[in-house]
Design a protein around this motif. Structure first.
Motif, short mmCIF file in Angstrom:
data_model
loop_
_atom_site.label_atom_id
_atom_site.label_comp_id
_atom_site.label_asym_id
_atom_site.label_seq_id
_atom_site.Cartn_x
_atom_site.Cartn_y
_atom_site.Cartn_z
N LYS A 206 0.94 -1.29 0.14
CA LYS A 206 0.08 -0.17 0.01
C LYS A 206 0.81 1.33 0.24
O LYS A 206 0.67 2.19 -0.72
CB LYS A 206 -0.91 -0.18 1.30
CG LYS A 206 -2.18 1.14 1.11
CD LYS A 206 -2.97 0.95 2.44
CE LYS A 206 -3.41 -0.45 2.60
NZ LYS A 206 -4.35 -0.44 4.03
N GLU A 207 1.91 1.12 0.84
CA GLU A 207 2.84 2.42 0.69
C GLU A 207 3.43 2.48 -0.51
O GLU A 207 3.91 3.89 -1.00
CB GLU A 207 4.12 2.19 1.85
CG GLU A 207 3.54 2.29 3.15
CD GLU A 207 2.92 3.65 3.36
OE1 GLU A 207 3.49 4.81 3.00
OE2 GLU A 207 2.00 3.95 4.23
N ALA A 208 3.77 1.44 -1.15
CA ALA A 208 4.56 1.40 -2.56
C ALA A 208 3.39 2.05 -3.68
O ALA A 208 3.67 2.81 -4.41
CB ALA A 208 4.75 0.26 -2.94
N LEU A 209 2.05 2.09 -3.52
CA LEU A 209 1.00 2.52 -4.40
C LEU A 209 0.81 4.06 -3.88
O LEU A 209 0.69 4.80 -5.19
CB LEU A 209 -0.35 1.79 -4.08
CG LEU A 209 -0.46 0.35 -4.24
CD1 LEU A 209 -1.69 -0.35 -4.05
CD2 LEU A 209 -0.01 -0.27 -5.74
N ASN A 465 9.61 -6.25 -13.04
CA ASN A 465 8.97 -5.24 -12.74
C ASN A 465 8.24 -5.45 -11.17
O ASN A 465 7.26 -5.27 -11.02
CB ASN A 465 7.82 -4.89 -13.81
CG ASN A 465 8.17 -3.99 -14.92
OD1 ASN A 465 8.18 -2.83 -14.60
ND2 ASN A 465 8.44 -4.59 -15.96
N VAL A 466 9.25 -5.52 -10.43
CA VAL A 466 8.87 -5.67 -8.85
C VAL A 466 8.65 -4.39 -8.26
O VAL A 466 9.35 -3.35 -8.70
CB VAL A 466 10.15 -6.26 -8.25
CG1 VAL A 466 9.71 -6.31 -6.74
CG2 VAL A 466 10.49 -7.76 -8.76
N THR A 467 7.61 -4.29 -7.68
CA THR A 467 7.13 -3.03 -7.15
C THR A 467 8.07 -2.73 -5.93
O THR A 467 7.95 -3.46 -4.97
CB THR A 467 5.58 -2.87 -6.84
OG1 THR A 467 4.90 -3.09 -7.68
CG2 THR A 467 5.03 -1.78 -5.99
N PRO A 468 8.56 -1.59 -5.81
CA PRO A 468 9.50 -1.51 -4.76
C PRO A 468 8.77 -0.90 -3.49
O PRO A 468 7.72 -0.29 -3.74
CB PRO A 468 10.35 0.02 -5.31
CG PRO A 468 9.55 0.45 -6.14
CD PRO A 468 8.80 -0.64 -6.82
N ALA A 469 9.06 -1.33 -2.31
CA ALA A 469 8.42 -0.97 -1.03
C ALA A 469 8.59 0.64 -0.82
O ALA A 469 9.59 1.07 -1.38
CB ALA A 469 8.94 -1.84 0.13
N ALA A 470 7.82 1.04 -0.01
CA ALA A 470 8.01 2.48 0.25
C ALA A 470 9.06 2.82 1.31
O ALA A 470 9.59 1.98 1.83
CB ALA A 470 6.57 2.88 0.90
N PRO A 471 9.69 3.90 1.17
CA PRO A 471 10.85 4.01 2.07
C PRO A 471 10.72 3.58 3.40
O PRO A 471 9.68 3.94 4.13
CB PRO A 471 10.95 5.65 1.92
CG PRO A 471 10.33 5.91 0.49
CD PRO A 471 9.19 5.14 0.52
N GLY A 472 11.46 2.91 3.94
CA GLY A 472 11.74 2.23 5.15
C GLY A 472 10.68 1.08 5.35
O GLY A 472 10.88 0.37 6.35
N ALA A 473 10.26 0.67 4.27
CA ALA A 473 9.80 -0.92 4.17
C ALA A 473 10.66 -1.75 3.62
O ALA A 473 11.52 -1.22 2.68
CB ALA A 473 8.28 -0.81 3.72
N GLU A 474 10.41 -3.03 3.89
CA GLU A 474 11.31 -3.98 3.07
C GLU A 474 10.50 -4.57 1.79
O GLU A 474 9.30 -4.87 1.92
CB GLU A 474 11.64 -5.28 3.94
CG GLU A 474 12.39 -6.19 3.36
CD GLU A 474 12.95 -7.53 4.38
OE1 GLU A 474 14.09 -7.54 4.16
OE2 GLU A 474 11.96 -7.94 5.07
#
Length: 692
Positions: A206-209, A465-474
């Motif tokens: 969700k953070e990545a979105l 095309n892996v969706t990266p996690a939001a900053p601070g998340a893995e």
């Protein structure tokens, strides 16, 4: 030791000097002029070969041909790698500018009467034992002559002029399709502003979105970007049915957005089919499929359709059972649902899968990486460990080299296992994460390929095309993403382990319906880190086959659409182009593949494989064709591993198949590697289409 080796990457003429931290920048102003310099140089080299008055030999004809075009090939390989990973406006413009020029040059090469006469003379002299040639040199010559014949070298001057015009128009249309497809995918992304719309989506995702929304200019909310296949991964997690419907409808609506000229990708794709049908007719073939089959391993159309018929009927039967289980799971989770809809399928499939995972032991979940996914570093360790165990190589990161795209990493591949590396073999470049300027899907490409003639060593890339996690998340890779990583590294190994005299035969330069086979074989080593050799071809328990009906059904439906478009006469293609959607409907009906809940994996409006280029045109069946080889080879690997011979088997497979590339008939390489003709029964078992 690693930093002292030079692989010619990056090309200093195309890239600024790397700084101490490994950074650098591509010189985008050089793509067009350096390509044109390469075109001029290649033309001059071809003319010199064709004009040589001495009797044709390998030394004065075939080897000069293999060395010709070095600047052009180096530039275009680099551009292809960079463009696919990071296509900004400057690079898109360069591609549009160069596409017709490159198409015309390809025609010059294949249709050059003097070069064709020279190669024919050499072929005849070798046949009469008037000049020597090695088996690989004979094979290369045969491949070049066949390619020239299929390209129209035997046509008269007026027909060749018509062919050149068709080829240039095709090149422009394929470029237009790919660019509009990427633009439409970005435009069709679903923006949501209420967090309740994302119930069920893991927090990190969700953070990545949210980050994706910010990157394109939204000041709030979340952006659900579209991936290539019709089934969007997020549909598995979205508990809000309205959001599921929005995302699914956005996915299937692709192909409806007009471009600058007023046409949609669906209309451009139909036009491409017409042009390919005309081209096939000009070359003397009934349709486009017949015009490309001589360069494939499949012997004829009927052999392809026989395989597809068995898979289509079997997957339809399995799908019916899976749909029943999905409906039951959805109704338990959402009692208000009265009728299953297409946007419920992936969600229901995940509900069933989650229940199955709950039944597994903790140890099993840990071993397969299914409990929450695998972090990228652990994923790479598994990929590299398996390659070391099976093929005797080691991989070391090269932080001194610049990434070819934002966030990409560079690795050097050595002979010998970790701790005792030997000779440097090549470079492996990894671009793992999605970005707006990146093509969809996953792929392998090469900056350079192995050739003893030109002295080049392999520099290969893998893009996912892996969706990266939001900053601070893995960031973690799902089971499907892990399989994709192993699959694409299988392609990379095909290039890295290649041994060939000619670049044109090196590594993955095998027939289209054979190229996916080595990559699919590499998938069986996904769990080798835990001591397990996964075997797609083995007899599995029924529960392990869950989802095979759905995935196989949507896959074979896309194959059928590809063949439908490319088995038409010009007149039939014109009629189909007047209403592409109706044509697709009729094609699916004819095979019993028109399912109200399960659309084909790709529709004509977003079928990059067959319309954004010609590589997989009339060849999307290649994945299933190659999967039959992979399933059979998997059983052979299992037999060897059970006998304690996995290491020996891996080295033998590397030597007789991976290293060989297209230096001989790929089926001969298969027989030499596995020791038998490939069988189709392992594939049917792996897909759950035979009793287990």
């Amino acid at each position: 030791m690693a930093a002292e080796l030079d692989y010619g990457y990056p090309d200093p003429a195309l890239h600024t000097a790397a700084q101490g931290d490994g950074t650098g920048q591509w010189r985008d102003d050089r793509w067009v002029p350096q390509t044109r310099e390469g075109l001029d140089a290649h033309r001059a080299e071809i003319e010199a070969i064709a004009a040589d008055p001495s009797p044709a030999t390998v030394e004065n004809t075939l080897r000069p041909l293999g060395r010709a075009g070095a600047l052009l090939h180096r530039t275009q390989r680099a551009f292809s790698c960079v463009y696919s990973a990071d296509a900004d406006e400057v690079r898109r413009s360069a591609r549009s500018t160069l596409a017709p020029e490159l198409a015309a040059h390809q025609d010059l090469l294949r249709l050059h009467p003097g070069l064709h006469a020279r190669l024919t003379e050499l072929h005849d002299r070798i046949a009469r034992d008037e000049t020597p040639a090695s088996p690989e040199q004979r094979w290369f010559l045969e491949q070049e002559l066949q390619a020239a014949d299929l390209a129209g070298a035997g046509l008269g001057p007026e027909q060749q002029e018509s062919l050149r015009a068709l080829n240039q128009e095709l090149s422009c249309e394929e470029t237009a399709y790919g660019q509009l497809q990427n633009h439409e995918a970005a435009q069709a992304a679903v923006h949501v502003t209420e967090e309740s719309a994302l119930r069920g989506v893991p927090a990190a995702q969700k953070e990545a979105l949210a980050q994706a929304a910010r990157e394109v200019g939204y000041d709030r909310g979340w952006l659900l970007t579209l991936t290539m296949p019709v089934q969007q991964g997020l549909l598995s997690w979205l508990e809000d049915r309205t959001t599921r419907e929005r995302l699914h409808r956005a996915s299937i609506a692709r192909g409806s957005l007009p471009g600058e000229d007023g046409r949609t990708t669906r209309q451009i794709g139909a036009r491409i089919a017409v042009l390919r049908a005309r081209r096939a007719q000009l070359l003397g073939f009934e349709n486009h499929l017949e015009s490309v089959l001589p360069g494939r391993t499949a012997p004829n159309r009927s052999s392809i359709e026989e395989m597809l018929g068995r898979i289509a009927s079997g997957s339809a039967a399995r799908l019916a059972d899976e749909i029943g289980r999905i409906a039951e799971a959805v109704r338990r989770a959402e009692p208000e649902v009265q009728q299953l809809e297409p946007w419920d399928i992936s969600f229901g499939q995940q509900l069933v899968e989650s229940a199955r995972q709950d039944d597994r032991t903790d140890d099993d979940a840990e071993g397969k990486g299914s409990a929450g996914g695998v972090p990228p570093e652990s994923a790479l360790q598994r990929v590299f460990h398996a390659a070391g165990q099976v093929y005797g190589i080691s991989v070391v990161e090269r932080e001194d080299l610049p990434g070819f795209a934002p966030g990409a990493r560079s690795f050097e591949v050595f002979e010998g296992t970790a701790g005792t590396p030997g000779t440097g073999m090549g470079l492996f470049l990894l671009d793992l994460y999605a970005r707006p300027t990146k093509s969809g899907g996953a792929w392998m490409n090469s900056f350079s390929v192995a050739s003893s003639l030109t002295g080049t060593r392999p520099v290969v890339i893998n893009c996912l095309n892996v969706t990266p996690a939001a900053p601070g998340a893995e960031t973690v890779l799902s089971d499907d993403e892990m399989r994709t990583l192993f699959h694409e590294f299988g392609h990379a190994l095909h290039g890295l382990l290649a041994q060939a005299e000619f670049e044109e035969l090196s590594g993955t330069a095998v027939p289209r319906d054979n190229v996916e086979f080595p990559s699919q074989v590499n998938e069986i080593f996904q769990h080798l880190h835990s001591g397990e050799l996964e075997q797609p071809g083995r007899t599995r328990a029924e529960e392990e086959l869950w989802g095979k009906g759905l995935s196989t059904f949507e896959h074979v439906a896309a194959v059928v659409l590809d063949l439908a478009w490319h088995t038409l006469s010009p007149e039939q293609a014109e009629a189909a182009a007047s209403d592409p959607e109706a044509f697709e409907q009729v094609a699916l009906d004819a095979w019993g593949l028109d399912h109200p809940l399960v659309p084909p994996r790709y529709g004509s409006g977003f079928f990059k494989h067959i319309f954004a280029g010609s590589g997989y045109a009339a060849g999307y069946y290649s994945y299933l064709w190659a999967e039959a080889l992979a399933a059979d080879a998997a059983e052979w690997f299992r037999e060897e591993a059970a006998a304690g011979r996995l290491i020996e088997a891996g080295r033998h497979f590397r030597r007789e198949l991976l290293a060989r590339g297209n230096t001989r008939d790929p089926y001969e390489s298969y027989r030499c590697a596995v020791g038998r003709q490939p069988q189709t029964e392992p594939l049917m078992r792996s897909l759950g289409l035979q009793p287990v």
